[in-house]
Structure formats: C-alpha cells, structure tokens
Design an enzyme around this catalytic site. Structure first.
Site, PDB file in Angstrom:
ATOM      1  N   LYS A  79       0.157   4.241  -0.400  1.00  0.00           N
ATOM      2  CA  LYS A  79      -0.499   5.454   0.131  1.00  0.00           C
ATOM      3  C   LYS A  79      -0.219   6.637  -0.810  1.00  0.00           C
ATOM      4  O   LYS A  79      -0.078   6.428  -2.012  1.00  0.00           O
ATOM      5  CB  LYS A  79      -0.052   5.705   1.576  1.00  0.00           C
ATOM      6  CG  LYS A  79      -0.188   4.432   2.427  1.00  0.00           C
ATOM      7  CD  LYS A  79      -0.056   4.641   3.891  1.00  0.00           C
ATOM      8  CE  LYS A  79      -0.234   3.315   4.606  1.00  0.00           C
ATOM      9  NZ  LYS A  79      -0.231   3.426   6.046  1.00  0.00           N
TER      10      LYS A  79
ATOM     11  N   GLU B 186      -6.963   4.919   7.442  1.00  0.00           N
ATOM     12  CA  GLU B 186      -6.738   6.341   7.118  1.00  0.00           C
ATOM     13  C   GLU B 186      -7.952   6.921   6.385  1.00  0.00           C
ATOM     14  O   GLU B 186      -8.289   8.092   6.557  1.00  0.00           O
ATOM     15  CB  GLU B 186      -5.443   6.492   6.297  1.00  0.00           C
ATOM     16  CG  GLU B 186      -4.221   6.269   7.180  1.00  0.00           C
ATOM     17  CD  GLU B 186      -3.026   5.642   6.489  1.00  0.00           C
ATOM     18  OE1 GLU B 186      -2.963   5.651   5.251  1.00  0.00           O
ATOM     19  OE2 GLU B 186      -2.161   5.106   7.205  1.00  0.00           O
TER      20      GLU B 186
ATOM     21  N   ASN C  70       0.874  -1.177   0.000  1.00  0.00           N
ATOM     22  CA  ASN C  70       0.000   0.000   0.000  1.00  0.00           C
ATOM     23  C   ASN C  70       0.908   1.222   0.000  1.00  0.00           C
ATOM     24  O   ASN C  70       1.466   1.583   1.028  1.00  0.00           O
ATOM     25  CB  ASN C  70      -0.905  -0.033   1.240  1.00  0.00           C
ATOM     26  CG  ASN C  70      -1.760   1.212   1.357  1.00  0.00           C
ATOM     27  OD1 ASN C  70      -1.856   2.008   0.418  1.00  0.00           O
ATOM     28  ND2 ASN C  70      -2.397   1.383   2.511  1.00  0.00           N
TER      29      ASN C  70
ATOM     30  N   HIS D  41      -9.593   1.297   4.540  1.00  0.00           N
ATOM     31  CA  HIS D  41      -8.333   1.531   5.246  1.00  0.00           C
ATOM     32  C   HIS D  41      -8.563   2.510   6.395  1.00  0.00           C
ATOM     33  O   HIS D  41      -9.358   3.441   6.274  1.00  0.00           O
ATOM     34  CB  HIS D  41      -7.264   2.073   4.279  1.00  0.00           C
ATOM     35  CG  HIS D  41      -5.913   2.055   4.906  1.00  0.00           C
ATOM     36  ND1 HIS D  41      -5.499   3.038   5.774  1.00  0.00           N
ATOM     37  CD2 HIS D  41      -4.914   1.144   4.835  1.00  0.00           C
ATOM     38  CE1 HIS D  41      -4.278   2.728   6.202  1.00  0.00           C
ATOM     39  NE2 HIS D  41      -3.900   1.585   5.655  1.00  0.00           N
TER      40      HIS D  41
ATOM     41  N   GLY E 152       2.108   2.280  10.663  1.00  0.00           N
ATOM     42  CA  GLY E 152       3.071   3.371  10.493  1.00  0.00           C
ATOM     43  C   GLY E 152       3.760   3.779  11.785  1.00  0.00           C
ATOM     44  O   GLY E 152       4.422   4.811  11.843  1.00  0.00           O
TER      45      GLY E 152
ATOM     46  N   GLU F   4      -5.935  -4.717  10.408  1.00  0.00           N
ATOM     47  CA  GLU F   4      -4.876  -3.732  10.633  1.00  0.00           C
ATOM     48  C   GLU F   4      -5.175  -2.949  11.900  1.00  0.00           C
ATOM     49  O   GLU F   4      -5.932  -1.958  11.862  1.00  0.00           O
ATOM     50  CB  GLU F   4      -4.798  -2.758   9.451  1.00  0.00           C
ATOM     51  CG  GLU F   4      -4.474  -3.419   8.129  1.00  0.00           C
ATOM     52  CD  GLU F   4      -3.847  -2.417   7.152  1.00  0.00           C
ATOM     53  OE1 GLU F   4      -2.747  -2.673   6.684  1.00  0.00           O
ATOM     54  OE2 GLU F   4      -4.462  -1.369   6.896  1.00  0.00           O
TER      55      GLU F   4
ATOM     56  N   SER G  64       3.056  -2.167  10.241  1.00  0.00           N
ATOM     57  CA  SER G  64       4.505  -2.257  10.449  1.00  0.00           C
ATOM     58  C   SER G  64       5.091  -3.630  10.110  1.00  0.00           C
ATOM     59  O   SER G  64       5.982  -4.115  10.811  1.00  0.00           O
ATOM     60  CB  SER G  64       4.858  -1.844  11.882  1.00  0.00           C
ATOM     61  OG  SER G  64       4.431  -0.512  12.124  1.00  0.00           O
TER      62      SER G  64
HETATM   63  P1  PGA Z   1       2.610   0.274   7.572  1.00  0.00           P
HETATM   64  O1  PGA Z   1       1.177   0.510   6.920  1.00  0.00           O
HETATM   65  O2  PGA Z   1       3.140  -1.029   7.031  1.00  0.00           O
HETATM   66  O3  PGA Z   1       3.440   1.452   7.154  1.00  0.00           O
HETATM   67  O4  PGA Z   1       2.410   0.212   9.054  1.00  0.00           O
HETATM   68  C1  PGA Z   1       0.289  -0.554   6.744  1.00  0.00           C
HETATM   69  C2  PGA Z   1      -0.995  -0.064   6.132  1.00  0.00           C
HETATM   70  O5  PGA Z   1      -1.429   1.050   6.468  1.00  0.00           O
HETATM   71  O6  PGA Z   1      -1.608  -0.749   5.307  1.00  0.00           O
END
Ligand code: PGA
Length: 249
Positions: A11, A96, A9, A94, A172, A166, A212
């Site tokens: 983003k 976000e 992803n 997601h 993140g 998630e 992560s």
């Molecule tokens: P990350 O993000 O691996 O940077 O923690 C995962 C995601 O948001 O899908």
C-alpha cells in the site's frame, strides 16, 4: 496451471530507503519451492526494486495503473510505463481503490483490457462489504463483481488473471474470514466461472484470499482446497512474517 502465490501489498507505506531495506531482508529469506512470491509496492520504488530483485524469485508488481495508453491524465501511470521498467504484474480492483478512488466494475474492466493488451499479469481483487455478508447477499455480490469486470474476456486471456477474494470487512481490521467462509466463497467463485466458461478453466485459475492474513492463520487458510495463496497487506511489511506466510504452504 494453478499456482501457489503469496503477494505482499505494501500500500502507501515505506520510503525509498525503507523499501530497499525490506527487499534486502527478503533476499536473505528462504521461500518454499514452488510458491510464487510477489511484492506490490509504491510506483516510486518500482524501478529500483526491479533492479534490486533481479536474479531472485521475487516478482515486483504495481498496485494500480491507468486504463488509457497515454495522455492528459495528471498524476497517473500507464501500463507501458510499468512494462518499460520491467514490471509485468499489476493489482487491479483493490477495495481501497474502489472505495477512495471511485473505481467501478466497468472502469476495472477497461483497466484489465489495457493490462492484458500490454501483456501484463493482473491480480484482480474483489469482495463484499460487511452489510452484504450480514444480509446474506455476499455470494451474489461477488458473482456480480466478477461478471461485470471479467466476463467479457475470452478463455485464453484468463491465463494472465489471478483472482484475489478480499472481504472488505477483513482488510486491515485484524478480523479474518474463517477458513470455512473463505473456502465456501472460493468454491463459489469457481462455480461462477464455470457457468460462463467451463470447469477446466474454473479449476485452472489461482484464487487468493486477502484480509488480515498473518503467520498465525495462513496455514489453516492455505490448507483449504480452493485457496491458492494470499494477498497480504500489513504483515507483508515485515520480512520474517511475510516469509512465514509464504512458507505456510
Ligand atoms: P491486510 O490487507 O492484510 O492488512 O488486511 C490485505 C489487503 O488489503 O490486500
């Protein structure tokens, strides 16, 4: 039916030439057989990426789409537009999108319906906040997210659904849920599905973990019996790290 999947992803990262460069690097990598690889990238680069990955095993996915077929929705992109350029997979829900764009379980149910109507494959994300885990309501919270957005689907529609657990506190942040925590949640997710459908369906759905995921922790996470792969943010922006994660199965 259950597939091993690693999806990147990106983003809102990488401009067009950086995107082209990363895909070119990914094309030089060798992925383990049997692992399905996808990259969810910004809208603007999708059409070029579909062309660039033609003939490879890399599946190009969108990070979002609108629930309506078309109309006065300034700034939005429809399922049909994605389909037309050869994008057949979309991430929905997601955290976000939920946090910054007010996407609710009910709205996501609509988006899922639209995606499935357009014969797209959905990677549906959900997961609890830190407070939910601290108050030990994480299992119920995740069950409600699944029920609210997905329980209206009939069994055959599930063929086009992949789930991605998630936990928001692990995205993140560098903080990964432990393999034991993830396994517990993934077994719970299957149990929740079995209450509405049956055990056969619950066992047939691919459930990914995101938050992560890195080369250093992917092996241990993917080794858990109910974990079918990962949704990878930060580490998917580096071809070597992403490949190491894919090859952690
Ligand atoms: P990350 O993000 O691996 O940077 O923690 C995962 C995601 O948001 O899908």
């Amino acid at each position: 039916m259950r597939k091993q999947i690693v999806a990147g992803n990106w983003k809102m990262n990488l401009n067009a030439s950086e995107s082209e460069e990363l895909i070119a690097e990914l094309k030089t990598q060798t992925f383990n057989d049997g692992v399905h690889v996808a990259i969810a990238i910004p809208y603007l680069h999708l059409a070029a990426a579909v062309v660039q990955t033609a003939g490879t095993s890399i599946n190009v996915a969108a990070q979002n789409m609108h629930q309506a077929a078309s109309g006065a929705f300034t700034g939005e992109v429809s399922a049909a537009m994605l389909e037309e350029i050869g994008v057949k997979t979309v991430i929905l829900g997601h955290s976000e999108r939920r946090a910054y764009f007010c996407e609710t379980d009910a709205l996501l149910a609509e988006k899922i319906n639209t995606a499935l109507k357009n014969e797209m494959h959905v990677i549906f994300c959900f997961g609890e906040e830190l407070e939910d885990r601290k108050s030990e309501s994480h299992l119920d919270f995740v069950a409600s997210q699944i029920k609210n957005s997905l329980f209206h689907l009939n069994e055959s529609q599930w063929e086009n659904i992949t789930l991605a657990y998630e936990p928001v506190w692990a995205i993140g942040t560098g903080e990964t849920a432990s393999p034991v925590q993830v396994q517990e949640m993934h077994a719970h997710i299957r149990a929740v599905l079995a209450t509405k459908y049956d055990d056969v369906l619950a066992q047939s759905i691919s459930v990914l973990y995101g938050g992560s995921v890195k080369p250093a922790n992917a092996k241990e996470i993917f080794a858990q019996k109910d974990i079918d792969g990962g949704l990878v943010g930060g580490a998917s922006l580096n071809a070597v790290d992403f490949t190491a994660i894919v090859n952690s199965f």
